[in-house]
Every structure is written in structure tokens, then in C-alpha cells.
Design a protein around this motif. Structure first.
Motif, PDB file in Angstrom:
ATOM      1  N   UNK A 109       0.840  -1.210   0.000  1.00 53.67           N
ATOM      2  CA  UNK A 109       0.000   0.000   0.000  1.00 53.67           C
ATOM      3  C   UNK A 109       0.863   1.243   0.000  1.00 53.67           C
ATOM      4  N   UNK A 110       1.937   1.202   0.770  1.00 46.03           N
ATOM      5  CA  UNK A 110       2.843   2.353   0.806  1.00 46.03           C
ATOM      6  C   UNK A 110       3.472   2.573  -0.567  1.00 46.03           C
ATOM      7  N   UNK A 111       3.844   1.479  -1.209  1.00 45.98           N
ATOM      8  CA  UNK A 111       4.463   1.579  -2.533  1.00 45.98           C
ATOM      9  C   UNK A 111       3.454   2.149  -3.533  1.00 45.98           C
ATOM     10  N   UNK A 112       2.202   1.686  -3.452  1.00 47.76           N
ATOM     11  CA  UNK A 112       1.165   2.215  -4.343  1.00 47.76           C
ATOM     12  C   UNK A 112       0.989   3.717  -4.104  1.00 47.76           C
ATOM     13  N   UNK A 113       1.053   4.110  -2.834  1.00 50.38           N
ATOM     14  CA  UNK A 113       0.914   5.534  -2.503  1.00 50.38           C
ATOM     15  C   UNK A 113       2.107   6.330  -3.037  1.00 50.38           C
ATOM     16  N   UNK A 114       3.311   5.774  -2.858  1.00 54.74           N
ATOM     17  CA  UNK A 114       4.525   6.438  -3.346  1.00 54.74           C
ATOM     18  C   UNK A 114       4.459   6.621  -4.859  1.00 54.74           C
ATOM     19  N   UNK A 115       3.954   5.610  -5.537  1.00 53.36           N
ATOM     20  CA  UNK A 115       3.854   5.669  -6.991  1.00 53.36           C
ATOM     21  C   UNK A 115       2.872   6.746  -7.431  1.00 53.36           C
TER      22      UNK A 115
END
Lengths: 325, 325
Positions: free
Chosen positions: B165-171
Motif C-alpha cells: 500500500x505504501x508503494x502504491x501511494x509512493x507511486x
């Protein structure tokens, strides 16, 4: 307009309706670029890529209105069309093909100037990944019921627990097929080819595979992937996309020789004018026609091994590869 | 070279070492574009953005070698630098600023030609999102122990269940800050501004915020987000990024007036040459200097409310905004 062409035209309108909401409103300081992006995307293409994506999706599942799955599909349909359009805008620029017309209308840089067209192309490429990033975020949130814990047991939406992985995979396919090892790589080979006195068959096949087939592959693969295809099925769709892309492009080369400007909508012999040889000039029209049929049949054979009803897709392949009206 | 500058230079080398593996090998039919992309990325910038991202990350967690978290950080450091470089390549093209030199070396299109530079810029923008897409895929796979089931209970890696989820947010942050509502929007406003006889303070602030601050904000926000910052903390990093970006750009305008070519490495008065007014020409050097200090202090105050050791980041802000050696 033939009967099937009317069906495709209807599907194109449906695709368009799903794509346009992802573009940005023409307002604010940047409204000129939003307008340029909209102009380029709205220029009445056949929407082959989003149509293929949706049809591949429908082989495996239903497009349930309001579902996470359908939301993902629409975001990726829009993203793929944005990437395709971005490449057309940049391809038309003076440093590339220097074209004044595209689908019978002035090209983006003729209307908005070269700097703005450059930025509109960049903007669409970026917006494509912004669109999928936002979709991924929605998918992630739909799976965490309380907004804090990533816990499949508490999911409240229609989301398949596997959905986010599928979306991540679809995003990877999109980026790889669009990039320098995919479509952009084809553009590079094309530019390099311009400098050579002559292209080999290997050169031409590489350009066709990357420049044309890559995004058609992406369309089918992503549609399948989001719909729930297995890895084997996604590979089958990749092979079908290759066949369709190559057949489509060879047909394009054939039309360049035998077609006429009125039916095809772009200056005939534009490749010959640039002194490039083509698939057809290397092996002749007759053999090229045979190859188109062989490739189309191969694509249809790949589809035959997939679930769902393939009638429309099969007709679409025929229509795409025999595009003399 | 001052003591702090030597530290920054060392950090830049470390960042570079993490970024370069994400570029493509100069081989195959597309090797010219891979080479152009590498030339542009390798042109010895200060790597401010990846450094900021890593430092923001380190406020919240450790960079454990081989961990999923560190892998994500490095992918996003590379992606952000690729996007930044892509914008520089396109910015230097004849239809934009038409610059022959960048950091003392011939610009990408001067070495590789305009068509290849256009494609290298597109290629880097695409590769940025390809890099994050591949990272996301790795994160997804690291969380499914048996490769089939998305099940946090069976995870075997060091992956935090929240990581994807954090990676999706970062993206999402990356795409939004880079796009037409972020950095590219600043480019658009800049191009539009060229046509106007004069810019208002509002115009100039918009350009500085979008063209310069947006990617610095992305750097800090993504670093924090991947490191484990709360939404409030990410917002704080966003505000700090705005302050730093604006201070940095006003300092740039000041140097354009008082600096000299040797210390700054680009033709002095290039903005004046293009007959654009600047922040400094509107309010004068003295008030501009005051604003730089106010903004730097504000940025440091935001950081002060975050965990971890901020010494390096505070020094970096001072160094970035008082860049007369």
C-alpha cells in the motif's frame, strides 16, 4: 460503412466514453496543455487498443458496473490510449516524421505549437501512469476495510484478494510494452533505420514488432490479466498480439503500395517518399498478402484456446488485417 | 570544495551507485537510446532529489541491505532521477529552451540528435514508471509466500504487510508530482509565460512551485512514505519540499543577477536574455534574500517536528539555498 465497421465504430464510442473521464478539465494555468492532450486523444481514432483490451477482459469475466475490476479495466483502457496518443504526438514532431496531418486533422504541434505538443506528449505519457497509479491506490483501499489494516478477511468490497497483484502485473506489462524495450524501442529502431540506405527484413520485423505489435500485445495481455487469465493464457494473448500487430502492419505496407489516399486518410507512399524500403518491397505484394493471412489465422488459433466467446475478436482481426473498405 | 560540499558529493556518489543499476545496458538494436539515456542521467548532477528521498526515508527507518523496503527506496530514487533527467532533456530541445550546454557538457540532442533526444526523454519517463512497476511487482511477490495466495499470515519475507500500500501511494505521489498538475504543469506555465510581455508574481510563484518544488516534494514525501511516515508526516514533508523548492529557485534567480558564470556553470542572465522578468526583478535582491531565509527556516521548522536526526537535512537546506561557494 460496412456492417462490422458499424459495430467497431459503436465499440469505439463506448471505449471513448470510458476513456475521456480520465482526461483533465481544460481549466487552470495549464489549460492549454490539457486542451492539447484532449485534442490529440479526441482525434477520432479507431480505439483498437482499448477495444482489444476490453474484449480480452470479457473473455474471462463480466464488466460489472461499479466493480473494482471494471474500474481497473477502464483506467487501463484510458492509460493505454494515452500512451498510444503520446507516441503519435511526438512521432509527428518536426524532429521525427514532421507530419502536418493526422487522421485528416492538423497535427497537435500545428495547432498548439511544437513546445506545447512536446509537453502534451509528455503529459499524456505521465497521465497514463498517473491514471494506473490512482487506480492501484483505489484497489488497495477497497481491500482494506478499515483503511488501516491490509487484511483480506475483513474486505467489504467486491474486490478479489488477488486483484491488487493483478493490477500490479498489468501496470508492469503496460510500462514494459510501452518503453524502450517495447514501443519506444521500435521508434528508436525506426529513427536509426532512417539513417541507413536500406533496411533488412530483420530490421523491419523488429520495428513492426516493437512499434506496432507491442501496444496491441499490452492491450490483450492487460485485458486478460485484469479479467483473471492464468499466466499461460496471458502468454497466449501476447503471441496473438504479436501476430495481429505484424499482420496489421504488413497490411499497412501493402496499402501504402496499392491503396489510395482517400480510403486510407494519409499521404500514400509516405514511406517511399522517405526512401525507406518496406516488408512489401522486400518480398512483394503477393507473398506479403499470404503472410497476413497466415498471421491472422495463427492469432485466431491462439484465441480459440481461450475461454469465452471469440466471435467479435476474430472478426476484428479480419477487419484489422483486411482494411480495404 | 567546502567540507559540507564534500559530504554532499559523497552522498551523490552513493545515490548514483543505487540509481545506475536501473538503467539499461547499452546493447541491442536500441543501444543508441540506452546510451543517450545513460549520458543524460550520468551527467554529474548533484542528485539532490534522490539524496532528499533517502534522507527522508532514514528519518523513519533504516536502510537494511537486501530488504524489500530498501529495494523500494532505491527503485524510487532511480525513478525520480530519471523523471528529472527526462524533463531536462526535453527542456533543452530547440522547441523549448534550445540549450547547447548542460552542466558544462553538450546537451543530449547536441550529441545524439534531436529525434534521439526526444526518444531518450520519453524513454526515461517511461523507464521511471517501469522501474516502480517492477518494484511493486517484487513487493507483491515478496508478500505471497507460496506465490499464489495473497495472505499476510504466511509471509516469509521482511515485508511489512502495509508495504505494498505504501508503494502504491509512493507511486501515486511520483506520478502526480511529475505530471501536468505538477512539474510538467510548471513547464507549461513557463512556455506560456514566454509569450507574455511580463510575468506577475503569481505566474512566477506558480512556475517555481510546479517546475522546481514539485519533484523536491515528491522526493521527501516518497522517502517518508516508504520509510513509514504517517499521512500527517507526509504532509509536513510536502510543505517542507515547497519551502525548499521555492527558496532554491529564488536563490537561483538571485545568482542569475549577482553570480558569475564560472561559479554557477550556466550562462548568466539567460533568463534576462529571453526577456523574462524574475522573482528578483519584481521585488529586488534584498527582499528576495530575506524570503530565502524565511522559507529555509520554515522548512527546517517542519523537519524539526519529525522523528530521527535532521542535522544533515538542515545543513543540506542551508547549502541548497545559499549556493554561492
Amino acid at each position: 460503412m460496412g456492417e462490422f465497421e458499424a459495430i467497431v465504430s459503436e465499440k469505439a464510442k463506448e471505449a471513448q466514453a470510458r476513456i475521456l473521464p480520465f482526461l483533465l478539465a481544460e481549466e487552470g494555468v495549464q489549460k492549454t496543455v490539457f486542451s492539447a492532450m484532449r485534442y490529440a486523444v479526441g482525434s477520432g481514432g479507431k480505439r483498437i487498443r482499448p477495444i482489444l483490451m476490453r474484449e480480452a477482459f470479457l473473455l474471462f469475466t463480466e464488466e460489472t458496473k461499479g466493480s473494482v475490476r471494471a474500474d481497473m479495466l477502464h483506467a487501463f483502457m484510458a492509460a493505454l490510449e494515452m500512451i498510444h496518443t503520446s507516441s503519435l504526438i511526438h512521432d509527428d514532431l518536426p524532429e521525427m516524421d514532421n507530419d502536418d496531418l493526422r487522421r485528416g486533422r492538423p497535427t497537435c504541434h500545428k495547432v498548439y505549437g511544437e513546445a506545447m505538443a512536446l509537453l502534451a506528449g509528455d503529459g499524456l505519457l505521465n497521465l497514463a501512469f498517473e491514471t494506473t497509479a490512482q487506480a492501484m491506490q483505489r484497489a488497495a483501499e477497497s481491500m482494506a476495510a478499515d483503511g488501516n489494516i491490509w487484511d483480506m478477511r475483513t474486505q467489504v468490497s467486491d474486490a478479489d484478494p488477488m486483484m491488487l497483484r493483478k493490477v500490479a502485473q498489468a501496470n508492469k506489462i503496460l510500462a514494459e510494452k510501452a518503453g524502450t524495450k517495447g514501443m519506444l524501442g521500435g521508434q528508436v529502431a525506426d529513427v536509426e533505420g532512417e539513417k541507413k540506405p536500406e533496411l533488412t527484413m530483420e530490421n523491419i520485423l523488429f520495428i513492426h514488432e516493437k512499434k506496432t505489435a507491442a501496444l496491441l500485445q499490452a492491450a490483450l495481455m492487460i485485458g486478460g490479466c485484469l479479467g483473471g487469465a492464468s499466466p499461460d493464457e496471458v502468454e497466449r494473448l501476447e503471441r496473438a498480439g504479436y501476430d495481429i500487430g505484424l499482420a496489421f502492419q504488413i497490411r499497412d505496407d501493402i496499402l501504402d503500395v496499392i491503396g489510395d489516399q482517400e480510403t486510407f486518410g494519409k499521404p500514400i507512399g509516405s514511406d517511399a517518399k522517405n526512401e525507406k524500403n518496406t516488408y512489401v518491397s522486400l518480398i512483394g505484394v503477393e507473398k506479403a498478402e499470404e503472410e497476413v493471412i497466415r498471421l491472422s489465422d495463427e492469432a485466431k488459433a491462439e484465441l480459440a484456446a481461450l475461454p469465452g466467446n471469440h466471435d467479435f475478436l476474430e472478426n476484428l482481426i479480419d477487419w484489422m488485417t483486411v482494411r480495404v473498405k
